[in-house]
Design an enzyme around this catalytic site. Structure first.
Site, short mmCIF file in Angstrom:
data_model
loop_
_atom_site.label_atom_id
_atom_site.label_comp_id
_atom_site.label_asym_id
_atom_site.label_seq_id
_atom_site.Cartn_x
_atom_site.Cartn_y
_atom_site.Cartn_z
N LYS A 165 -4.86 -19.63 48.87
CA LYS A 165 -5.96 -19.03 48.10
C LYS A 165 -5.53 -18.70 46.67
O LYS A 165 -6.21 -19.04 45.71
CB LYS A 165 -6.46 -17.74 48.78
CG LYS A 165 -7.11 -17.98 50.13
CD LYS A 165 -7.65 -16.70 50.71
CE LYS A 165 -6.57 -15.68 50.99
NZ LYS A 165 -5.58 -16.09 51.98
N THR A 166 -4.39 -18.03 46.56
CA THR A 166 -3.93 -17.66 45.23
C THR A 166 -3.59 -18.92 44.44
O THR A 166 -3.86 -19.01 43.24
CB THR A 166 -2.72 -16.71 45.33
OG1 THR A 166 -3.12 -15.57 46.11
CG2 THR A 166 -2.26 -16.24 43.97
N ASP A 182 -8.91 -12.35 43.07
CA ASP A 182 -8.04 -12.55 44.23
C ASP A 182 -8.17 -11.34 45.15
O ASP A 182 -8.57 -10.26 44.71
CB ASP A 182 -6.58 -12.73 43.77
CG ASP A 182 -5.72 -13.44 44.82
OD1 ASP A 182 -6.23 -13.70 45.95
OD2 ASP A 182 -4.55 -13.74 44.54
N GLU A 183 -7.83 -11.50 46.42
CA GLU A 183 -7.86 -10.40 47.40
C GLU A 183 -9.24 -9.73 47.41
O GLU A 183 -9.34 -8.50 47.45
CB GLU A 183 -6.79 -9.35 47.06
CG GLU A 183 -5.39 -9.89 46.89
CD GLU A 183 -4.69 -10.19 48.21
OE1 GLU A 183 -5.31 -9.96 49.27
OE2 GLU A 183 -3.55 -10.69 48.16
N GLN A 224 -7.34 -9.67 56.22
CA GLN A 224 -6.33 -8.92 55.47
C GLN A 224 -6.93 -7.74 54.72
O GLN A 224 -6.36 -7.27 53.74
CB GLN A 224 -5.62 -9.85 54.49
CG GLN A 224 -4.80 -10.92 55.18
CD GLN A 224 -4.00 -11.74 54.19
OE1 GLN A 224 -3.07 -11.27 53.58
NE2 GLN A 224 -4.39 -13.01 54.03
N ARG A 281 3.85 -12.51 55.78
CA ARG A 281 4.63 -12.56 54.54
C ARG A 281 5.86 -13.45 54.73
O ARG A 281 6.48 -13.88 53.77
CB ARG A 281 5.12 -11.16 54.12
CG ARG A 281 4.07 -10.13 53.77
CD ARG A 281 3.03 -10.64 52.85
NE ARG A 281 1.86 -11.13 53.59
CZ ARG A 281 0.94 -11.92 53.06
NH1 ARG A 281 1.03 -12.35 51.83
NH2 ARG A 281 -0.08 -12.34 53.78
P1 ATP Z 1 -2.26 -14.65 51.10
O1 ATP Z 1 -3.42 -14.61 52.02
O2 ATP Z 1 -1.04 -14.10 51.73
O3 ATP Z 1 -2.56 -14.08 49.76
P2 ATP Z 1 -2.70 -17.27 49.99
O4 ATP Z 1 -3.80 -17.85 50.77
O5 ATP Z 1 -3.02 -16.70 48.67
O6 ATP Z 1 -1.92 -16.21 50.88
P3 ATP Z 1 -0.72 -18.78 48.57
O7 ATP Z 1 0.18 -17.64 48.25
O8 ATP Z 1 -1.57 -19.31 47.50
O9 ATP Z 1 -1.59 -18.39 49.85
O10 ATP Z 1 0.09 -19.97 49.21
C1 ATP Z 1 1.04 -19.77 50.24
C2 ATP Z 1 2.23 -20.71 50.04
O11 ATP Z 1 1.85 -22.02 50.36
C3 ATP Z 1 2.73 -20.72 48.62
O12 ATP Z 1 4.11 -20.84 48.64
C4 ATP Z 1 2.09 -21.96 48.06
O13 ATP Z 1 2.82 -22.49 47.00
C5 ATP Z 1 2.10 -22.91 49.26
N1 ATP Z 1 1.01 -23.91 49.21
C6 ATP Z 1 -0.30 -23.68 49.18
N2 ATP Z 1 -1.01 -24.83 49.20
C7 ATP Z 1 -0.10 -25.82 49.23
C8 ATP Z 1 -0.20 -27.26 49.25
N3 ATP Z 1 -1.37 -27.90 49.24
N4 ATP Z 1 0.96 -27.95 49.29
C9 ATP Z 1 2.15 -27.32 49.32
N5 ATP Z 1 2.29 -25.98 49.30
C10 ATP Z 1 1.19 -25.24 49.26
MG MG Z 2 -2.85 -14.77 47.93
#
Ligand code: ATP
Ligand code: MG
Length: 723
Positions: free
Chosen positions: A35-36, A220-221, A251, A603
């Site tokens: 997402k981020t 975000d969040e 979350q 995490r």
């Molecule tokens: P959270 O809910 O904990 O905030 P999130 O959904 O924001 O998590 P991110 O932090 O954006 O998730 O991504 C999680 C990890 O996965 C990061 O290390 C990111 O670089 C990696 N990632 C996300 N998408 C891809 C992709 N398509 N290919 C490779 N790595 C990815």
């Molecule tokens: Mg995130």
């Protein structure tokens, strides 16, 4: 144009989200699904491909660490400097807006931010001056009430007392509190958000300006926005803005502070035609960690429901360690950390997470003994230490003589013969004349004080004036340096013999270094001192090892939201601590704790340790508890139990089975009774075994029952159920 760097390394769903048209969008997805990453790539896409000016983006998240991360990721992707962009936390951006528009916001130009400790102290003083009996409410309750109302966007005049005199009085206290803040130019955290909302709502020209400027709002969040944050975003978006929100209902962990996960539904009503995108692939964690997290969160009823999968490797089992007490737990964690570091891993890739700030002390001690650099995020932080607050109070008073909090904090520190009575006289004068303590002091020095007291107050005021004069043309760190010396603070703490005094003097010296390395943001258009003071209040948290140093990361599970680490320790996994005691009786509270546990587990990228202690001293009390129920929710096949001391691994089945099933205690057998064991008695209810003596049919136990207190019972008659 080559869009490869922006779209490569995104899956189809992520790409669809990043490139979605300039219309409202909502990305709801589980932890670690990118997402981020999508949000950051969306920013890059808009700027690089759609030609949107970086100035017209506003990106907001919850913690300073997450905001810094977002800033650096955008910078890396676009290779443009980002410090002028509106990327920050809700509080940080609201603060920026108020600094720019202090006049419209009805604030003095040099308004000061007060943190929650300052706020509580202010309320305590208010209780005293209004002669409020704190048997009716505690200052803390009033603080909760005020902040809760502000989070809902309510001023005293908006709150209905429902004919309840009790409530009427609370509202009156809120009103008095507001008056004090307004008089002193003080702004608490909740006020930042509320005022930032009001200043837009009540100034149509300003609102128009910002609506035109920020067409794209990236959030975000999103699941953790409270009413006032949502209202602020809603206002900024208007009918033409393009909000792009990412979040995860699983979350949502700030319900206790007014966050509303319902905003996910509200968003779709407020912005008809919202594009909804779901992301289902997790890229962060091993399959084992992800499956464990999925299994835990599946126990919640109130969820949108998602199916998160990974094609990553299963990875190692989750290691569960049952410690004898909190020291044993800390030793275990430090031992494993050492191994990790010796294997050539970065210290910063390891995080120790806990439910309550108070848990960090023992862990910190062990880290210091082991000489492992670490950094605590949150908790008792550098800018929250008493001596730092003293020094900041001098600086604040130099910047704003009407800051009563600061005035009271240092008027007699170091001691200069200004007694409580003199302060009381100034306080009542200030109250009677609706003026600041400083003004009051100036008047009564001439008329109402005895010679000695008058001289002392006079000397204090001259000192502040002298400091203001002498530091006026100095660089920021010279200002700080000069102030801590001339104020007598260094001298004062030097007299305090032993570790503590020394630590305090070092901390003050550290404040000078902090000022030295502080780079004012040209976009803020403020005096460096004012900006530094705001920074101190907002960022409160940069202590221990320096930010650039490779160090182990310590933080609460709440502050870990949005972050990821190859190695994670979740400590203090005990019922009563996590899930927290307060939530045990309330299903909604328990679900929020479970979401927090889900945040904690997710995490971890490669390796997750879960530890609990059979007995723990916390807040000066010894507690005996059971392993957290959340551990039992993780399927056995993902867990490997690490045996205490002998350090051999064996499956957890036996002890976990005992934990899950209630086994009646049969006299005459080895009943596996142990101190701290939780039991149930037909008549006395639930309790904890404190003592055992005797054997066989004579065996007796002392049980501390929740409702009836401590009792000795003969085991063969008591019919206790193990729990
Ligand atoms: P959270 O809910 O904990 O905030 P999130 O959904 O924001 O998590 P991110 O932090 O954006 O998730 O991504 C999680 C990890 O996965 C990061 O290390 C990111 O670089 C990696 N990632 C996300 N998408 C891809 C992709 N398509 N290919 C490779 N790595 C990815
Ligand atoms: Mg995130």
């Amino acid at each position: 144009m080559d869009v490869t760097p922006i779209l490569a390394n995104l899956n189809d769903a992520q790409r669809q989200a990043v490139t979605s048209p300039a219309e409202p969008a909502l990305i709801i997805a589980g932890a670690g699904s990118g997402k981020t990453r999508v949000l950051v790539h969306r920013a890059a896409w808009l700027i690089d491909v759609k030609g949107v000016s970086p100035q017209s983006l506003l990106a907001v998240t919850f913690t300073n660490k997450a905001a810094a991360e977002m800033r650096s990721r955008i910078e890396a992707l676009l290779k443009i400097p980002v410090q002028h962009l509106w990327i920050g936390t809700f509080h940080g951006l609201a603060h920026r807006m108020l600094r720019r528009h202090w006049r419209e916001a009805g604030l003095p130009q040099n308004f000061q931010i007060i943190d929650s400790d300052d706020q509580l102290r202010l309320i305590k003083r208010m209780f005293k001056s209004l002669k409020i009996d704190d048997s009716q409410w505690t200052p803390k309750e009033i603080q909760w009430f005020i902040n809760g109302q502000k989070d809902e966007g309510l001023r005293p005049q908006h709150i209905d007392d429902d004919g309840d005199p009790n409530r009427r009085q609370m509202i009156a206290l809120y009103r008095s509190y507001e008056e004090i803040c307004q008089r002193g130019g003080l702004v608490d955290f909740a006020e930042l958000l509320l005022r930032a909302h009001e200043v837009l709502r009540d100034n149509s020209a300003l609102l128009d300006h910002y609506r035109r400027r920020f067409k794209h709002l990236l959030i975000d969040e999103f699941q953790d926005t409270n009413a006032i944050q949502y209202a602020w975003l809603r206002l900024l978006a208007g009918d033409k803005g393009v909000p792009f929100a990412v979040g995860d209902d699983d979350q949502s962990i700030y319900g206790w502070r007014g966050a509303r996960v319902e905003h996910i539904q509200q968003f779709q009503k407020d912005f008809p035609g919202t594009h909804v995108v779901k992301l289902e692939q997790n890229y962060r964690s091993t399959a084992t960690i992800l499956n464990a997290a999925n299994a835990v969160i599946a126990n919640n009823n109130m969820r949108i429901g998602k199916n998160l999968w990974t094609d990553g490797s299963p990875g190692e089992a989750i290691k569960v360690y049952s410690a004898y007490d909190e020291r044993d737990e800390a030793d275990f964690v430090i031992g494993r950390l050492r191994d990790w570091i010796t294997q050539g891993n970065a210290r910063a890739d390891a995080a120790i997470l806990y439910r309550s700030n108070a848990q960090s002390r023992v862990l910190e001690e062990s880290l210091i003994n082991a000489r492992i650099p670490y950094r605590v995020y949150g908790g008792l932080r550098f800018f929250e230490r008493a001596e730092i607050k003293d020094a900041l109070a001098y600086l604040r008073l130099i910047a704003n003589r009407n800051d009563d909090n600061s005035f009271e904090r240092i008027v007699n520190k170091p001691t200069r013969g200004i007694g409580a009575r003199t302060v009381e006289i100034m306080r009542s004068y200030a109250k009677a004349n609706a003026c600041s303590m400083w003004r009051a002091a100036r008047t009564i020095v001439r008329n109402d004080l005895s010679g000695r007291a008058a001289n002392a107050v006079d000397a204090f005021m001259s000192l502040i004036e002298r400091l203001a004069r002498e530091t006026a043309g100095m660089t920021l760190h010279d200002q700080v340096d000069h102030t801590i010396h001339l104020s007598g603070l260094i001298e004062f703490f030097k007299k305090d013999k032993g570790e503590k005094g020394e630590m305090r003097v070092e901390n003050l010296a550290e404040l000078v270094s902090a000022a030295k390395s502080f780079t004012p943001d040209p976009a803020e258009e403020m005096l460096p001192l004012d900006e530094f003071l705001s920074h101190a209040a907002l960022e409160a948290g940069e202590g221990q090892a320096d930010a650039w140093e490779d160090c182990v990361q310590l933080m609460t599970m709440h502050s870990a939201k949005g972050l990821e680490f190859p190695l994670v320790f979740m400590c203090g996994m005990e019922d009563g601590l996590f899930p927290h005691q307060r939530s045990l009786a309330d299903p909604r509270g328990l679900e929020e704790e479970r979401r927090l546990c889900y945040v904690g587990i997710t995490r971890a990228k490669q390796l997750l340790y879960i530890t609990y202690a059979e007995q723990r001293r916390l807040h000066g009390m010894d507690n005996f508890s059971q392993p957290s129920r959340f551990i039992a929710e993780i399927p056995d096949e993902h867990i490997e139990e690490i045996r205490p001391r002998v350090q051999v691994s064996r499956p957890l089945h036996a002890s976990r089975a005992a934990q899950q099933k209630r086994t009646p205690i049969v006299p005459g057998r080895d009943m596996g009774i142990r101190l701290g064991q939780r039991v149930r008695h037909k008549k006395f209810g639930e309790g904890i075994i404190l003592n055992c003596e005797g054997q066989g049919t004579h065996a007796r136990v002392e049980v501390n029952f929740e409702t009836v207190g401590t009792k000795w019972l003969v085991l063969s008659y008591a019919n206790l159920d193990l729990m």
